[in-house]
Design an enzyme around this catalytic site. Structure first.
Site, PDB file in Angstrom:
ATOM      1  N   ASP A  33      22.634   5.700   0.890  1.00 12.16           N
ATOM      2  CA  ASP A  33      21.843   5.162  -0.219  1.00 12.16           C
ATOM      3  C   ASP A  33      22.783   4.721  -1.336  1.00 12.16           C
ATOM      4  O   ASP A  33      23.789   5.375  -1.597  1.00 12.16           O
ATOM      5  CB  ASP A  33      20.839   6.192  -0.746  1.00 12.16           C
ATOM      6  CG  ASP A  33      19.646   5.515  -1.402  1.00 12.16           C
ATOM      7  OD1 ASP A  33      18.555   5.509  -0.803  1.00 12.16           O
ATOM      8  OD2 ASP A  33      19.829   4.929  -2.500  1.00 12.16           O
ATOM      9  N   ARG A 153       5.439   0.923  10.032  1.00 11.12           N
ATOM     10  CA  ARG A 153       3.985   0.749   9.857  1.00 11.12           C
ATOM     11  C   ARG A 153       3.301   2.070   9.558  1.00 11.12           C
ATOM     12  O   ARG A 153       2.111   2.241   9.798  1.00 11.12           O
ATOM     13  CB  ARG A 153       3.397   0.136  11.133  1.00 11.12           C
ATOM     14  CG  ARG A 153       3.937  -1.251  11.384  1.00 11.12           C
ATOM     15  CD  ARG A 153       4.007  -1.512  12.855  1.00 11.12           C
ATOM     16  NE  ARG A 153       2.917  -2.335  13.319  1.00 11.12           N
ATOM     17  CZ  ARG A 153       2.591  -2.467  14.604  1.00 11.12           C
ATOM     18  NH1 ARG A 153       3.264  -1.811  15.517  1.00 11.12           N
ATOM     19  NH2 ARG A 153       1.600  -3.240  14.956  1.00 11.12           N
ATOM     20  N   VAL A 154       4.094   3.015   9.049  1.00 11.28           N
ATOM     21  CA  VAL A 154       3.558   4.364   8.847  1.00 11.28           C
ATOM     22  C   VAL A 154       2.761   4.455   7.549  1.00 11.28           C
ATOM     23  O   VAL A 154       3.058   3.768   6.575  1.00 11.28           O
ATOM     24  CB  VAL A 154       4.688   5.410   8.842  1.00 11.28           C
ATOM     25  CG1 VAL A 154       5.245   5.560  10.241  1.00 11.28           C
ATOM     26  CG2 VAL A 154       5.780   5.032   7.862  1.00 11.28           C
ATOM     27  N   LYS A 205       3.711  -7.661  10.800  1.00 12.54           N
ATOM     28  CA  LYS A 205       3.659  -6.713   9.686  1.00 12.54           C
ATOM     29  C   LYS A 205       2.885  -7.292   8.488  1.00 12.54           C
ATOM     30  O   LYS A 205       2.012  -6.640   7.901  1.00 12.54           O
ATOM     31  CB  LYS A 205       5.092  -6.359   9.269  1.00 12.54           C
ATOM     32  CG  LYS A 205       5.226  -5.622   7.986  1.00 12.54           C
ATOM     33  CD  LYS A 205       4.740  -4.200   8.111  1.00 12.54           C
ATOM     34  CE  LYS A 205       4.591  -3.553   6.758  1.00 12.54           C
ATOM     35  NZ  LYS A 205       4.530  -2.121   6.821  1.00 12.54           N
ATOM     36  N   ARG A 212      -5.772  -6.020   5.700  1.00 11.12           N
ATOM     37  CA  ARG A 212      -6.356  -4.872   4.990  1.00 11.12           C
ATOM     38  C   ARG A 212      -6.664  -5.238   3.531  1.00 11.12           C
ATOM     39  O   ARG A 212      -7.716  -4.880   3.005  1.00 11.12           O
ATOM     40  CB  ARG A 212      -5.392  -3.681   5.056  1.00 11.12           C
ATOM     41  CG  ARG A 212      -6.045  -2.359   4.699  1.00 11.12           C
ATOM     42  CD  ARG A 212      -5.288  -1.189   5.281  1.00 11.12           C
ATOM     43  NE  ARG A 212      -5.685   0.085   4.730  1.00 11.12           N
ATOM     44  CZ  ARG A 212      -6.722   0.803   5.178  1.00 11.12           C
ATOM     45  NH1 ARG A 212      -7.448   0.367   6.179  1.00 11.12           N
ATOM     46  NH2 ARG A 212      -7.007   1.964   4.620  1.00 11.12           N
ATOM     47  N   CYS A 259       2.973  -1.669  -0.614  1.00 10.22           N
ATOM     48  CA  CYS A 259       2.849  -2.440   0.625  1.00 10.22           C
ATOM     49  C   CYS A 259       1.758  -3.485   0.493  1.00 10.22           C
ATOM     50  O   CYS A 259       2.014  -4.685   0.421  1.00 10.22           O
ATOM     51  CB  CYS A 259       2.531  -1.497   1.772  1.00 10.22           C
ATOM     52  SG  CYS A 259       3.615  -0.066   1.787  1.00 10.22           S
ATOM     53  N   TYR A 315      -1.299   5.839  -6.409  1.00  8.86           N
ATOM     54  CA  TYR A 315      -2.010   4.658  -5.913  1.00  8.86           C
ATOM     55  C   TYR A 315      -3.071   5.017  -4.887  1.00  8.86           C
ATOM     56  O   TYR A 315      -3.948   4.205  -4.608  1.00  8.86           O
ATOM     57  CB  TYR A 315      -1.033   3.614  -5.373  1.00  8.86           C
ATOM     58  CG  TYR A 315      -0.552   3.815  -3.957  1.00  8.86           C
ATOM     59  CD1 TYR A 315       0.542   4.619  -3.675  1.00  8.86           C
ATOM     60  CD2 TYR A 315      -1.188   3.176  -2.901  1.00  8.86           C
ATOM     61  CE1 TYR A 315       0.977   4.797  -2.377  1.00  8.86           C
ATOM     62  CE2 TYR A 315      -0.748   3.339  -1.597  1.00  8.86           C
ATOM     63  CZ  TYR A 315       0.332   4.150  -1.341  1.00  8.86           C
ATOM     64  OH  TYR A 315       0.760   4.322  -0.051  1.00  8.86           O
ATOM     65  N   LYS A 316      -3.023   6.257  -4.349  1.00  9.40           N
ATOM     66  CA  LYS A 316      -4.083   6.699  -3.448  1.00  9.40           C
ATOM     67  C   LYS A 316      -4.053   8.228  -3.346  1.00  9.40           C
ATOM     68  O   LYS A 316      -3.119   8.868  -3.844  1.00  9.40           O
ATOM     69  CB  LYS A 316      -3.965   6.026  -2.081  1.00  9.40           C
ATOM     70  CG  LYS A 316      -2.761   6.432  -1.266  1.00  9.40           C
ATOM     71  CD  LYS A 316      -2.872   5.773   0.089  1.00  9.40           C
ATOM     72  CE  LYS A 316      -1.903   6.360   1.070  1.00  9.40           C
ATOM     73  NZ  LYS A 316      -2.082   5.821   2.407  1.00  9.40           N
TER      74      LYS A 316
HETATM   75  N1  SAJ Z   1      -7.742   1.237  -0.550  1.00 10.66           N
HETATM   76  C1  SAJ Z   1      -9.018   0.933  -0.983  1.00 10.66           C
HETATM   77  N2  SAJ Z   1     -10.039   0.989  -0.086  1.00 10.66           N
HETATM   78  C2  SAJ Z   1      -9.849   1.342   1.213  1.00 10.66           C
HETATM   79  C3  SAJ Z   1      -8.541   1.622   1.660  1.00 10.66           C
HETATM   80  C4  SAJ Z   1      -7.511   1.574   0.749  1.00 10.66           C
HETATM   81  O1  SAJ Z   1      -9.241   0.609  -2.161  1.00 10.66           O
HETATM   82  O2  SAJ Z   1     -10.829   1.392   1.952  1.00 10.66           O
HETATM   83  C5  SAJ Z   1      -6.612   1.176  -1.507  1.00 10.66           C
HETATM   84  C6  SAJ Z   1      -5.893   2.520  -1.671  1.00 10.66           C
HETATM   85  O3  SAJ Z   1      -6.516   3.334  -2.613  1.00 10.66           O
HETATM   86  C7  SAJ Z   1      -4.514   2.048  -2.097  1.00 10.66           C
HETATM   87  C8  SAJ Z   1      -4.336   0.736  -1.342  1.00 10.66           C
HETATM   88  O4  SAJ Z   1      -5.632   0.326  -0.959  1.00 10.66           O
HETATM   89  O5  SAJ Z   1      -4.491   1.766  -3.490  1.00 10.66           O
HETATM   90  C9  SAJ Z   1      -3.460   0.826  -0.102  1.00 10.66           C
HETATM   91  O6  SAJ Z   1      -3.707   2.037   0.597  1.00 10.66           O
HETATM   92  P1  SAJ Z   1      -3.739   2.137   2.198  1.00 10.66           P
HETATM   93  O7  SAJ Z   1      -3.997   3.547   2.547  1.00 10.66           O
HETATM   94  O8  SAJ Z   1      -4.685   1.126   2.721  1.00 10.66           O
HETATM   95  O9  SAJ Z   1      -2.341   1.644   2.658  1.00 10.66           O
HETATM   96  P2  SAJ Z   1      -0.817   1.996   2.275  1.00 10.66           P
HETATM   97  O10 SAJ Z   1      -0.356   0.951   1.302  1.00 10.66           O
HETATM   98  O11 SAJ Z   1      -0.631   3.401   1.890  1.00 10.66           O
HETATM   99  O12 SAJ Z   1      -0.114   1.776   3.707  1.00 10.66           O
HETATM  100  C10 SAJ Z   1      -0.251   0.520   4.325  1.00 10.66           C
HETATM  101  C11 SAJ Z   1      -0.662   0.739   5.809  1.00 10.66           C
HETATM  102  N3  SAJ Z   1      -1.046  -0.526   6.387  1.00 10.66           N
HETATM  103  C12 SAJ Z   1      -2.221  -0.697   7.019  1.00 10.66           C
HETATM  104  O13 SAJ Z   1      -3.039   0.194   7.100  1.00 10.66           O
HETATM  105  C13 SAJ Z   1      -2.481  -2.035   7.631  1.00 10.66           C
HETATM  106  C14 SAJ Z   1       0.500   1.363   6.565  1.00 10.66           C
HETATM  107  O14 SAJ Z   1       0.194   1.444   7.957  1.00 10.66           O
HETATM  108  C15 SAJ Z   1       1.779   0.541   6.366  1.00 10.66           C
HETATM  109  O15 SAJ Z   1       2.872   1.119   7.046  1.00 10.66           O
HETATM  110  C16 SAJ Z   1       2.082   0.513   4.893  1.00 10.66           C
HETATM  111  O16 SAJ Z   1       0.987  -0.155   4.236  1.00 10.66           O
HETATM  112  C17 SAJ Z   1       3.381  -0.241   4.663  1.00 10.66           C
HETATM  113  O17 SAJ Z   1       4.406   0.416   4.459  1.00 10.66           O
HETATM  114  O18 SAJ Z   1       3.382  -1.470   4.740  1.00 10.66           O
END
Ligand code: SAJ
Length: 425
Positions: A33, A153-154, A205, A212, A259, A315-316
């Site tokens: 790093d 993609r985790v 990706k 989403r 992401c 953020y979540k």
């Molecule tokens: N969110 C909503 N409503 C939902 C789902 C999510 O408002 O129904 C919001 C969450 O609160 C958050 C944001 O969307 O603010 C993103 O959260 P997430 O859980 O959908 O996704 P990330 O950003 O944590 O992770 C995503 C994932 N991608 C997909 O599901 C297609 C993960 O698999 C990827 O590896 C990651 O992005 C990445 O690193 O790109």
């Protein structure tokens, strides 16, 4: 191709678990790093980020002697680049970390090595940005060494499990590079591995996260429509989702994280003339905090001078990451409107550098003086709050629920009025 030693560049949410997992499989791994603080923390047995199970994984890797932490890459059989790809103010991808990671490999790159880019990147980055940098070594990708793109993609919060179980896509600059990538990731992955070319893998990706984002945008628009037409969006979505071909996501205060709120811009920036839908979805999700603040205003009557307590900045749920969190936008809109904002984030009690916001280290302190309490993140500890207990902690009886987290009728029987995002009267 066989691998005894690998170098992982970037020890963040992806690089560190990846490096540790390979080390625990018996490979010698050098985790690199450029941030000296991160190197020092890890070398001293600490951890600079929160992810369930990560501490144990990293400690096991370090204790085995297989994982070492360094500021510079060394010669190795394979190099994995897992550095951040943020965007500039104008939404253009900032590839400086990818470029400098690739530059740092050049002096140690050897004939027959494999280089894999994992960072989310705009289409053609592997071919047009990384390959020319590595070619400064005097060797050509595809001919003298292997070069591939394999996106992480985790899902944050489930990284350790998904790293091993998820399907993986590996895009090579040629077939041999993709095969070399497969040989490497087969050492840790139990999921299916799909081989393709590097640009397709980059697009896969970006398409996943864009898909989403667009689906969350429509859920957010439904929440606005529900408020206007006097219905409960959560109920409507639950019923609509009983249709065999409908799977509407959940509305909320907006889309954050590093992401989904970033990646679609890479496509819009790369081809603005043909991406109006992707662009609009981004704007819809980015404007959702404005609707949340309107709801808070309705609950408060007057925002100016009102003591608003926000629960959750991440953020979540159940993560500590506040990057691009919609909570930050909610805070700045509230401050702009003259509200007196207090915020409590259990995973980051110190908050972040901001004026005119009070961050509290405990829930008790956050609730004490509140006039309106806003649930911004469905952290388990907030969802499990006992209504009677909260009623004893504060005189406040006005709640705003932006994530449908407080559905229990106990809240009403404890005397609270609840304003819900997506529920019109
Ligand atoms: N969110 C909503 N409503 C939902 C789902 C999510 O408002 O129904 C919001 C969450 O609160 C958050 C944001 O969307 O603010 C993103 O959260 P997430 O859980 O959908 O996704 P990330 O950003 O944590 O992770 C995503 C994932 N991608 C997909 O599901 C297609 C993960 O698999 C990827 O590896 C990651 O992005 C990445 O690193 O790109």
């Amino acid at each position: 191709m066989s691998f005894q030693k690998i170098c992982v560049l970037g020890l963040g949410y992806i690089g560190l678990p990846t490096a540790s997992t390979f080390a625990n499989q018996g490979l010698r791994v050098v985790g690199v790093d450029v941030n000296p603080n991160i190197v020092e923390i890890l070398q001293n047995g600490g951890l600079h980020l929160h992810e369930p199970g990560l501490r144990t994984l990293v400690q096991a890797a370090l204790a085995s002697g297989n994982l070492t932490i360094s500021a510079h890459p060394e010669t190795a059989d394979a190099f994995i680049i897992a550095v951040p790809t943020p965007f500039y103010e104008n939404k253009q991808a900032d590839l400086r970390a990818v470029q400098s990671a690739a530059e740092s490999i050049v002096p140690v790159l050897e004939h027959g090595n494999l280089v894999v880019l994992e960072s989310t990147s705009p289409p053609r980055t592997t071919q047009d940005v990384v390959a020319p940098i590595l070619a400064k070594s005097g060797m050509q990708p595809g001919r003298d060494f292997h070069l591939a793109y394999s996106p992480e993609r985790v899902l944050p919060g489930h990284i350790l499990r998904e790293l091993i179980e998820n399907a993986r896509v590996i895009g090579g600059v040629d077939r041999a590079s993709a095969e070399a990538g497969k040989a490497l990731y087969s050492l840790i992955s139990r999921g299916e591995i799909f081989l393709t070319d590097s640009t397709t893998a980059e697009m896969v990706k970006l398409m996943e996260n864009t898909y989403r984002d667009i689906n969350i945008a429509i859920a957010n628009e439904f929440s606005r429509l529900a408020q206007r037409f006097g219905i409960d969006v959560w109920e409507a979505i639950a019923i609509a989702n009983r249709h065999p071909r409908v799977k509407i996501l959940q509305p909320g205060p907006g889309v954050g994280g590093h992401c989904i709120s970033v990646d679609p811009w890479f496509l819009v920036d790369a081809a603005p003339d043909i991406t109006p839908l992707i662009h609009t979805a981004r704007n819809v999700n980015d404007s959702q905090p404005k609707f949340v603040v309107e709801l808070i205003k309705k609950a408060a009557n007057e925002l100016k001078g009102c003591r608003v307590t926000l629960l959750g900045l991440a953020y979540k749920p159940d993560v500590d990451d506040i990057r691009e969190s919609p909570a930050l936008q909610v805070i700045s809109l509230l401050v702009e409107a003259g509200a007196l904002v207090t915020a409590f984030e259990p995973f980051k009690p110190t908050g972040y550098a901001a004026e005119k916001v009070t961050f509290t280290a405990s829930l008790d302190e956050a609730l004490h003086e509140a006039e309106v309490i806003v649930l911004l993140v469905a952290h388990t500890q907030f969802i499990e709050l006992d209504a009677e207990e909260v009623a004893r902690q504060t005189r406040c009886r006005v709640l705003v629920d932006t994530v449908n987290g407080w559905r229990n009728p106990n809240w009403e029987s404890a005397g609270f009025s609840i304003y819900r995002l997506g529920v019109g009267h």
